[in-house]
Design an enzyme around this catalytic site. Structure first.
Site, PDB file in Angstrom:
ATOM      1  N   ARG A  69       0.818  -1.217   0.000  1.00 18.75           N
ATOM      2  CA  ARG A  69       0.000   0.000   0.000  1.00 18.75           C
ATOM      3  C   ARG A  69       0.852   1.267   0.000  1.00 18.75           C
ATOM      4  O   ARG A  69       0.460   2.273  -0.575  1.00 18.75           O
ATOM      5  CB  ARG A  69      -0.896   0.011   1.246  1.00 18.75           C
ATOM      6  CG  ARG A  69      -2.127  -0.856   1.087  1.00 18.75           C
ATOM      7  CD  ARG A  69      -3.029  -0.740   2.277  1.00 18.75           C
ATOM      8  NE  ARG A  69      -2.529  -1.611   3.333  1.00 18.75           N
ATOM      9  CZ  ARG A  69      -3.282  -2.504   3.971  1.00 18.75           C
ATOM     10  NH1 ARG A  69      -4.548  -2.638   3.679  1.00 18.75           N
ATOM     11  NH2 ARG A  69      -2.768  -3.251   4.922  1.00 18.75           N
ATOM     12  N   HIS A  92       3.664 -26.247  13.496  1.00 17.98           N
ATOM     13  CA  HIS A  92       5.013 -26.782  13.729  1.00 17.98           C
ATOM     14  C   HIS A  92       5.009 -28.084  14.540  1.00 17.98           C
ATOM     15  O   HIS A  92       5.635 -29.063  14.157  1.00 17.98           O
ATOM     16  CB  HIS A  92       5.890 -25.763  14.456  1.00 17.98           C
ATOM     17  CG  HIS A  92       5.862 -24.383  13.864  1.00 17.98           C
ATOM     18  ND1 HIS A  92       5.827 -24.162  12.514  1.00 17.98           N
ATOM     19  CD2 HIS A  92       5.858 -23.152  14.426  1.00 17.98           C
ATOM     20  CE1 HIS A  92       5.818 -22.860  12.275  1.00 17.98           C
ATOM     21  NE2 HIS A  92       5.830 -22.226  13.427  1.00 17.98           N
TER      22      HIS A  92
HETATM   23  C1  BG6 Z   1       6.372 -18.734  14.225  1.00 15.66           C
HETATM   24  C2  BG6 Z   1       5.483 -18.283  15.348  1.00 15.66           C
HETATM   25  O1  BG6 Z   1       5.660 -19.572  13.353  1.00 15.66           O
HETATM   26  O2  BG6 Z   1       7.474 -19.462  14.762  1.00 15.66           O
HETATM   27  C3  BG6 Z   1       6.274 -17.418  16.321  1.00 15.66           C
HETATM   28  O3  BG6 Z   1       4.403 -17.521  14.810  1.00 15.66           O
HETATM   29  C4  BG6 Z   1       7.495 -18.161  16.798  1.00 15.66           C
HETATM   30  O4  BG6 Z   1       5.461 -17.051  17.415  1.00 15.66           O
HETATM   31  C5  BG6 Z   1       8.293 -18.679  15.614  1.00 15.66           C
HETATM   32  O5  BG6 Z   1       8.288 -17.253  17.560  1.00 15.66           O
HETATM   33  C6  BG6 Z   1       9.428 -19.569  16.073  1.00 15.66           C
HETATM   34  O6  BG6 Z   1      10.232 -19.868  14.984  1.00 15.66           O
HETATM   35  P1  BG6 Z   1      11.765 -20.208  15.173  1.00 15.66           P
HETATM   36  O7  BG6 Z   1      12.214 -20.565  13.813  1.00 15.66           O
HETATM   37  O8  BG6 Z   1      12.415 -18.957  15.730  1.00 15.66           O
HETATM   38  O9  BG6 Z   1      11.824 -21.330  16.154  1.00 15.66           O
END
Ligand code: BG6
Length: 507
Positions: free
Chosen positions: A60, A259
């Site tokens: 935007r 995850h």
């Molecule tokens: C993200 C979440 O998907 O993964 C975050 O939305 C989190 O809240 C992050 O901090 C963690 O990812 P990584 O790769 O730092 O373990």
């Protein structure tokens, strides 16, 4: 060179993608600056972005091409400055407009034609639309892209039109189904790339290789030998600048829906028929289908939720969750969740899978621990079987990526002196000096340019994950007494440890 090493050699070479234009919506946002552009720049430096590829930022904020490039040069990519940066910036341009305005998409379409034909790629170039924006905007952007003809592929599917989406994929089962219906009105599943950045991590990709390219683990990878499996993603950071999003979302949606369940599927699934995307994704889905849903009256016994209060992380005082900016006063949003799950199939019958994740914990650590059963009998009297520490395979996803196998071994000295010995491997030991583990976004962007969906989540898996989690969310929402209470833990502590022990987590 033997046949085997020749194969390994060719599999170790990256496949170079054909020309692609990457169109980033949300081009002035945080994800674009922190992850996408650095990953694209790194691919460019590694020779993995075709010379005819182009990047078009869309957002935007009114800005010229030059102003956008300057933002990259002096901001997001400043630290990565290198002789190649100016050449990379020549690939980048910018279009601004309103996401609800059809004219914006017509201008984007014209810009794509211009940059592609100037690059000499013309009608042969694949297009990847990366929606790095709040998911509420997906239902505005995707139909507009479709109406402008930008998602239309020929019958052969080439050149492709891919759309990359970031989570959350819905808020619960109903909204996920609704989102799915909207997307499938304009796109086939083959065109949709749903990101779970954990799947792009090297150590997570290694799970399949560890399990299915070795013979020594698979025979003991079952209820006969495994006592429990623990999967944990602990973070020391809080909710940072995303408090508004997080307060509406909570940890269960933010980390488990994607995850943690994806990691669980990779650890527990059956061997796939092959390494193609659908063979692997079929097995993951099958595993999630075997997960025993937690009945409403057992939620309090199988799930713990907690929120951090003020404390100190690495010696620095930090506020409690409720004191964070943009968090509703008295918020009941969980910042830590622990859960015990069971997989109802032949392989895993009765084995607890212990999953946990939390923010503002003592240290950052994502790891998987396979705890094997104790020996059935001790021949080392007076030591009993219970005195011999069971074997553990510990897979460190991050940081200090690696794995270790813990064994009982003789300690030098008296005859029956024994202790735990670790066969320890760290990825750092095989990297060159100054070399880092490749970033997950590089792998994922590259795969999207190659049309490989293996590391992206399929719609049916998303819906199954929501099927498992929505009843828990609803029970919490209702304040159902059987769903247990929200607990509290000080920031910088190990979390709600006593409650986690009751679920079966080891000290
Ligand atoms: C993200 C979440 O998907 O993964 C975050 O939305 C989190 O809240 C992050 O901090 C963690 O990812 P990584 O790769 O730092 O373990």
């Amino acid at each position: 060179m033997s046949d085997t090493s020749r194969w390994r050699g060719s599999l170790c070479l990256e496949v170079n993608p054909l020309p692609n234009t990457i169109i980033i919506f949300g081009a002035s946002g945080d994800l674009t600056g922190r992850k996408l552009l650095p990953a694209l720049f790194s691919l460019f430096r590694r020779g993995l972005l075709h010379e005819k590829s182009r990047i078009v930022g869309c957002a935007r904020t009114p800005m010229t091409d030059d102003a956008y490039r300057e933002r990259l040069r002096t901001g997001w990519l400043a630290e990565l400055r290198s002789p190649e940066l100016e050449r990379f910036l020549e690939l980048v341009s910018y279009v601004h407009g309103d996401y609800g305005d059809a004219d914006f998409y017509a201008r984007i379409g014209r810009r794509l034609d211009e940059v592609e034909s100037a690059a000499g790629g013309g009608g042969f170039t694949g297009r990847i639309f990366y929606l790095a924006m709040p998911p509420e905007l997906y239902s505005a952007v995707v139909p507009q892209l479709a109406a402008a003809g930008l998602l239309t592929e020929s019958a052969s599917g080439l050149p492709w039109r891919h759309v990359v989406l970031e989570k959350p994929f819905g808020h619960d089962l109903d909204s996920a189904r609704q989102l799915d219906r909207e997307l499938h009105r304009h796109l086939t599943e083959r065109q949709i790339y749903r990101i779970d950045h954990y799947l792009g991590k090297e150590t997570v990709q290694n799970l399949m290789i560890l399990r299915f390219a070795n013979t020594i683990f698979e025979p003991v990878w079952n209820a006969g030998f495994v006592d429990s499996v623990e999967i944990s993603i602990a973070e020391s950071v809080g909710v940072e600048h995303r408090a508004g999003y997080f307060d509406r979302t909570g940890l269960l949606r933010d980390m488990f829906q994607n995850h943690l369940l994806e990691l669980l599927a990779l650890v527990a699934m059956e061997p796939p028929a092959g390494s193609d995307a659908d063979s692997i994704r079929d097995e993951k889905l099958k595993l999630l289908r075997s997960l025993r849903p937690i009945p409403p009256d057992a939620i309090g016994r199988q799930v713990v939720r907690a929120q951090y209060t003020a404390g100190a992380v690495n010696g620095i005082a930090v506020p409690g969750y409720r004191e964070e900016r943009d968090v509703a006063p008295g918020s009941e949003t969980e910042t830590c969740v622990a859960m015990r799950l069971y997989v109802d199939n032949w392989r895993w019958r009765g084995v607890p899978f212990l999953l946990r994740s939390g923010k503002r914990l003592a240290a950052k650590s994502s790891r998987i621990i396979i705890r094997f059963k104790p020996v059935p009998h001790s021949v080392f009297a007076p030591l009993t079987a219970a005195d011999l520490a069971p074997n553990r395979l510990v897979i460190d996803i991050q940081p200090s990526e690696g794995m270790r196998l813990e064994l009982q071994a003789k300690e030098p000295g008296p005859k029956l002196c024994m202790g735990t010995l670790s066969l320890d491997f760290k990825y750092a030991s095989i990297l060159d000096d100054g070399q880092n583990m490749p970033d997950a976004y590089e792998r994922l962007l590259l795969d999207c340019m190659l049309g490989d969906q293996t590391l992206f989540i399929r719609s049916d898996t998303i819906l199954r994950a929501w099927e498992l989690l929505t009843p828990i969310l609803e029970a919490w929402q209702r304040g159902d007494p059987a769903a247990g209470e929200l607990l509290f833990y000080p920031a910088g502590s190990p979390g709600p440890v006593a409650a986690e022990r009751k679920l079966g987590f080891a000290p």
